[in-house]
Design a protein around this motif. Structure first.
Motif, PDB file in Angstrom:
ATOM      1  N   LEU A 335      44.499  32.210 -40.533  1.00 25.61           N
ATOM      2  CA  LEU A 335      43.415  32.672 -40.844  1.00 25.61           C
ATOM      3  C   LEU A 335      42.755  33.118 -40.226  1.00 25.61           C
ATOM      4  N   SER A 336      41.556  31.631 -39.490  1.00 27.01           N
ATOM      5  CA  SER A 336      40.731  31.795 -38.591  1.00 27.01           C
ATOM      6  C   SER A 336      40.938  32.601 -37.046  1.00 27.01           C
ATOM      7  N   PHE A 337      42.242  32.233 -37.086  1.00 25.94           N
ATOM      8  CA  PHE A 337      42.691  32.326 -35.057  1.00 25.94           C
ATOM      9  C   PHE A 337      42.851  33.721 -35.554  1.00 25.94           C
ATOM     10  N   ILE A 338      42.850  34.944 -36.979  1.00 23.92           N
ATOM     11  CA  ILE A 338      43.093  36.116 -36.989  1.00 23.92           C
ATOM     12  C   ILE A 338      41.547  36.971 -37.355  1.00 23.92           C
ATOM     13  N   LEU A 339      41.224  36.142 -37.331  1.00 25.05           N
ATOM     14  CA  LEU A 339      39.488  37.068 -37.644  1.00 25.05           C
ATOM     15  C   LEU A 339      38.795  36.908 -36.754  1.00 25.05           C
ATOM     16  N   LYS A 340      39.039  35.809 -35.675  1.00 22.18           N
ATOM     17  CA  LYS A 340      38.600  35.277 -34.875  1.00 22.18           C
ATOM     18  C   LYS A 340      38.515  36.091 -33.687  1.00 22.18           C
ATOM     19  N   GLY A 341      40.356  36.390 -33.040  1.00 20.86           N
ATOM     20  CA  GLY A 341      41.137  37.373 -32.859  1.00 20.86           C
ATOM     21  C   GLY A 341      40.503  39.165 -32.604  1.00 20.86           C
ATOM     22  N   LEU A 342      40.618  39.084 -33.753  1.00 22.26           N
ATOM     23  CA  LEU A 342      40.072  40.589 -33.809  1.00 22.26           C
ATOM     24  C   LEU A 342      38.881  40.804 -34.100  1.00 22.26           C
ATOM     25  N   ALA A 343      37.689  40.070 -34.074  1.00 30.26           N
ATOM     26  CA  ALA A 343      36.358  40.317 -34.499  1.00 30.26           C
ATOM     27  C   ALA A 343      35.665  40.265 -32.949  1.00 30.26           C
ATOM     28  N   ARG A 344      36.431  39.383 -31.927  1.00 29.34           N
ATOM     29  CA  ARG A 344      36.473  39.100 -30.671  1.00 29.34           C
ATOM     30  C   ARG A 344      36.713  40.608 -29.778  1.00 29.34           C
ATOM     31  N   LEU A 345      37.381  41.113 -30.338  1.00 34.62           N
ATOM     32  CA  LEU A 345      38.243  42.153 -29.410  1.00 34.62           C
ATOM     33  C   LEU A 345      37.759  43.436 -29.774  1.00 34.62           C
ATOM     34  N   LEU A 346      37.114  43.641 -31.482  1.00 37.46           N
ATOM     35  CA  LEU A 346      36.067  44.547 -31.975  1.00 37.46           C
ATOM     36  C   LEU A 346      34.568  45.080 -31.625  1.00 37.46           C
ATOM     37  N   ASN A 347      34.465  43.220 -30.779  1.00 38.57           N
ATOM     38  CA  ASN A 347      32.920  43.282 -30.568  1.00 38.57           C
ATOM     39  C   ASN A 347      32.958  43.341 -28.885  1.00 38.57           C
ATOM     40  N   ASN A 348      33.654  43.329 -28.361  1.00 37.14           N
ATOM     41  CA  ASN A 348      33.942  43.728 -26.824  1.00 37.14           C
ATOM     42  C   ASN A 348      33.221  44.841 -26.126  1.00 37.14           C
ATOM     43  N   PRO A 349      32.838  46.036 -26.848  1.00 42.74           N
ATOM     44  CA  PRO A 349      32.471  46.922 -26.615  1.00 42.74           C
ATOM     45  C   PRO A 349      30.863  46.714 -26.333  1.00 42.74           C
ATOM     46  N   LEU A 350      30.343  46.011 -26.891  1.00 43.40           N
ATOM     47  CA  LEU A 350      28.747  44.843 -27.287  1.00 43.40           C
ATOM     48  C   LEU A 350      28.411  44.911 -26.626  1.00 43.40           C
ATOM     49  N   VAL A 351      29.245  43.922 -26.202  1.00 38.93           N
ATOM     50  CA  VAL A 351      29.094  43.204 -25.019  1.00 38.93           C
ATOM     51  C   VAL A 351      28.161  43.475 -24.166  1.00 38.93           C
ATOM     52  N   GLN A 352      26.578  43.111 -23.938  1.00 41.25           N
ATOM     53  CA  GLN A 352      25.593  43.312 -23.038  1.00 41.25           C
ATOM     54  C   GLN A 352      25.660  42.279 -21.796  1.00 41.25           C
ATOM     55  N   THR A 353      24.766  42.708 -20.474  1.00 39.06           N
ATOM     56  CA  THR A 353      25.741  42.417 -19.749  1.00 39.06           C
ATOM     57  C   THR A 353      24.673  42.460 -18.523  1.00 39.06           C
TER      58      THR A 353
END
Length: 776
Positions: A335-353
């Protein structure tokens, strides 16, 4: 030159097919092999060299030739699956047949007379296509095709890493291998991560593209919420007939959830080399959401009930194995693997550099949101896992970001709906409201006022932005947005001043007489907001001095509501003052936006959008539950008590092509207005004002106060214990699936898939009937 010659030969074969008036025999292999034997054409080449008009011409004028072409292409796929594709030449034939079928299938589906073709048995085909233990089995062409694709997706040296040490020319027997050992990526139920092989990724992507095309028959049937028959292609592929169902479900899920678009963090890496894994992930997530489109019948619910009680559900689960497997995932690490994976991808466009455009931005957020929705809907253990920690906020922030970003773009109305539906589903659980009290410290670039507060404040501020400055086609969502705030309100410990002012501004806008009388259901919005204020005052008074102060400052709004005149003359006079927009566009005093923010912009001219079905009214998609003294939820019968009767008759939502203000309406009768006016839940707020206003005025005069902070300090230490009416029971409106929302999801999902597959344009310019494609 070789490649040009190949294309020329392929084009000549296509012309021959379209010009031959006599049927070509299936045994004429010299003719049929021209389409796949030697060509090294890409899928884009196939789409360019096989024009739509010519496919339709063959379909109409030489139907037997089209039938034979499809049969022969499927036959080669079955042969490749049987042989294990030991040579490079055979692998190329498989890819060519895959591309050709991907091109042709939509034109089979668009013609009602042809739609059953793949579900018929071609005379003699079953004997050659499916031999098992020496016994011939007559299979429909569709089943042979789907089983061949499933086999080929676990073909060593072609789509999977071989376990043999010797050369790649020695094929492993594909019928005897255990495909669970060939799962594509580590994650749920599989520990080892095979080495990345971009050739395997490309081949998997092509096969999945064909599989998605097979499933797309649903696009060619008109929308109907009464349609109970499931997609036959999906039903067969996800049945026990497919021996690869479990490893394939696991492979698709793990590939999606393990994907990290940033990779090793090398700036601009996506500009230096292409990411073949991204293409595979996009196709994988699209296959997942289509295969999980399941009429949630009694069998599915039985499996979910079993999950609530134990880690090992009863065998009686959904017929769809993908839904069954999803509903059975229960280990914390999975469950953690699924949630972290989906969260990582959904947060990708928000990543600031610090380096502009240096990181890869994914484009398939809508598919990820649908997948997250499916998980929450079908696996209650996953939903509880999401809500038991602050990890849910990693999903909340990107959803709110997308809602804010898409609010002015009418081509993304569907994205707005799915985001709001997810938040409605989550808000039905107490833990969601509790988690929202965590301070919001991220600085995602959004054009919203700067504030210091919690995630609840962020949600309120963005909802206010959607309502006051969103596209007019979002008006049907207003009920949903306010229902979410009502559901979380009893648990909000401390709203910021910014959020408190936003809520009061909404009440001010929705309670103007011209708005209240414009449409019969507009008063529901006022009832929702009053319920929010009542919940916070009765259950979270101590920490909410900002909201109490905002209510005191805007007390005239409540007095005007209490004294609303509802005679015919007053109603007519109010309607004559009606403004052009449904709500005032002016905001409260806070206008300073976050640093680096970008305003929501409408779609560029020429953007394609898919039409959507109408969304059912809030009363149709929610079920009321009362929170009892021990914290459990008790379902409220549909016959509402007086204080909630006003919001029980919300009209059905408009479709995305109409807004409330565009629909014809009649002035509600005076009696109807008087009826809901008598039920306005103002007692608690009026009692608060009666007690606190004189106290605040007195200390202002006595101490000569003009400073807000001193008044807030006074309110912070004040109490209304024993002075307010008896607390009302907390009412939660939980999301409830129904035929209307199921139909909405079907059209939305396929609309997204259509628009995301324009290279090659698989369904472009075919006769789609599930939705309309419009150019903005």
């Amino acid at each position: 030159m070789g490649n040009a010659d190949t294309k020329l030969h392929f084009r000549k074969a296509v012309i021959q097919l379209t010009t031959k008036t006599q049927p070509v025999e299936a045994t004429d292999n010299a003719f049929w092999d021209q389409f796949w034997a030697d060509s090294s054409t890409t899928v884009q080449d196939v789409f360019a060299l096989v024009p739509a008009a010519e496919i339709r011409a063959v379909r109409e004028e030489s139907p037997s030739n089209l039938a034979t072409l499809c049969y022969k292409a499927v036959e080669r796929l079955v042969q490749g699956a049987d042989s294990g594709c030991p040579s490079e030449k055979e692998r190329q034939i498989i890819l060519n047949c895959t591309r050709l079928l991907t091109r042709i299938l939509p034109y089979i589906f668009e013609d009602a007379d042809w739609r059953g073709f793949f579900w018929s048995t071609v005379p003699g085909a079953g004997r050659r296509l499916d031999e098992d233990d020496g016994e011939a089995e007559e299979r429909p062409l569709a089943e042979s095709l789907l089983l061949a694709i499933a086999d080929l997706l676990f073909c060593p040296h072609f789509t999977a890493q071989s376990h043999k040490k010797n050369s790649s020319d020695t094929a492993e027997d594909i019928r005897s291998i255990d495909s669970c050992e060939y799962i594509w990526e580590a994650g749920v139920g599989f520990a080892q991560s095979p080495p990345l092989n971009y050739i395997h990724d490309l081949n998997r992507t092509e096969l999945l593209k064909l599989l998605l095309t097979c499933f797309s028959e649903a696009m060619y049937l008109p929308p109907s919420s009464e349609r109970k028959n499931l997609n036959p292609w999906v039903s067969f592929f996800c049945s026990t007939e497919n021996r690869h169902a479990l490893p394939l479900f696991t492979s698709l899920l793990n590939v999606v959830c393990a994907y990290d678009p940033v990779g090793y963090g090398v700036p601009y890496n996506h500009l230096l080399f292409s990411d073949h894994r991204e293409q595979l992930v996009e196709q994988a997530v699209q296959i997942l959401i289509v295969t999980l489109e399941h009429e949630a019948g009694s069998a599915a619910r039985a499996a979910l009930q079993a999950l609530d009680d134990s880690a090992s559900p009863s065998p009686a689960g959904p017929d769809n194995l993908f839904v069954n497997y999803l509903s059975r995932i229960h280990r914390e690490e999975d469950l953690s693997f699924i949630l972290k994976g989906l969260a990582r991808l959904l947060n990708n466009p928000l990543v600031q550099t610090y380096l502009p455009r240096s990181t890869k931005k994914i484009q398939f957020q809508q598919e990820l949101l649908i997948l997250f929705w499916k998980f929450c809907d079908f696996n209650k253990k996953f939903l509880f896992f999401v809500l038991k920690s602050s990890d849910v906020l990693d999903m909340l922030v990107p959803i709110l970001f997308n809602l804010n970003d898409a609010r002015a773009d009418q081509s993304r109305v569907g994205l707005m709906h799915i985001g709001v539906f997810i938040l409605l589903l989550l808000s039905g659980e107490r833990n969601f409201g509790v988690r929202l009290n965590k301070p919001y410290t991220l600085r995602v670039p959004m054009d919203i006022p700067v504030f210091t507060g919690t995630h609840a404040d962020l949600l309120v501020v963005i909802f206010h932005k959607i309502i006051t400055s969103g596209h007019q086609r979002l008006q049907p969502l207003f009920d949903c947005l306010l229902t979410i705030i009502v559901n979380i309100s009893p648990y909000l410990k401390s709203l910021s001043m910014v959020a408190a002012n936003k809520l009061l501004h909404l009440l001010e806008a929705f309670s103007t007489p011209w708005f209240l009388f414009s449409l019969p259901q507009n008063h529901h919005l006022v009832f929702f907001l009053l319920e929010v204020f009542n919940n916070i005052i009765q259950y979270q008074f101590d920490g909410n001095c900002n909201l109490v102060y905002a209510i005191i400052r805007k007390r005239n709004v409540f007095h005007q509501l209490a004294n609303l005149t509802s005679d015919t003359a007053s109603i007519q006079k109010a309607l004559q003052k009606k403004k052009k927009s449904g709500i005032s566009r002016t905001s409260s005093v806070e206008t300073m936006s976050m640093e680096g923010s970008r305003p929501a912009v409408p779609a560029e001219p020429g953007t394609l959008k898919a039409s959507l079905e109408a969304t059912p009214g809030i009363d149709k998609i929610t079920e009321k539950s009362r929170v009892s003294e021990d914290g459990t939820l008790v379902t409220v019968p549909h016959l509402d008590p007086p204080q909630t009767a006003a919001d029980s008759s919300a009209g059905a939502g408009a479709s995305d092509t109409e807004s409330n203000s565009e629909r014809d309406h009649e002035v509600p009768f005076t009696a109807v207005v008087s009826s809901w006016k008598a039920k306005l839940p103002l007692q608690t707020i009026m009692r608060l004002l009666q007690v606190l206003v004189p106290q605040v005025e007195k200390i202002c005069i006595d101490k000569g106060l003009t400073d807000e902070s001193e008044i807030l300090k006074f309110l912070q230490h004040g109490t209304l214990v024993g002075l307010l009416p008896v607390p009302h029971p907390i009412l939660i409106r939980k999301y409830q699936a129904n035929a209307g929302t199921a139909m909405w999801f079907r059209t939305y999902m396929w609309g997204v898939i259509y628009l995301r597959n324009l290279d090659p344009p698989i369904w472009y310019d075919t006769d789609i009937r599930l939705f309309e494609i419009q150019r903005i």
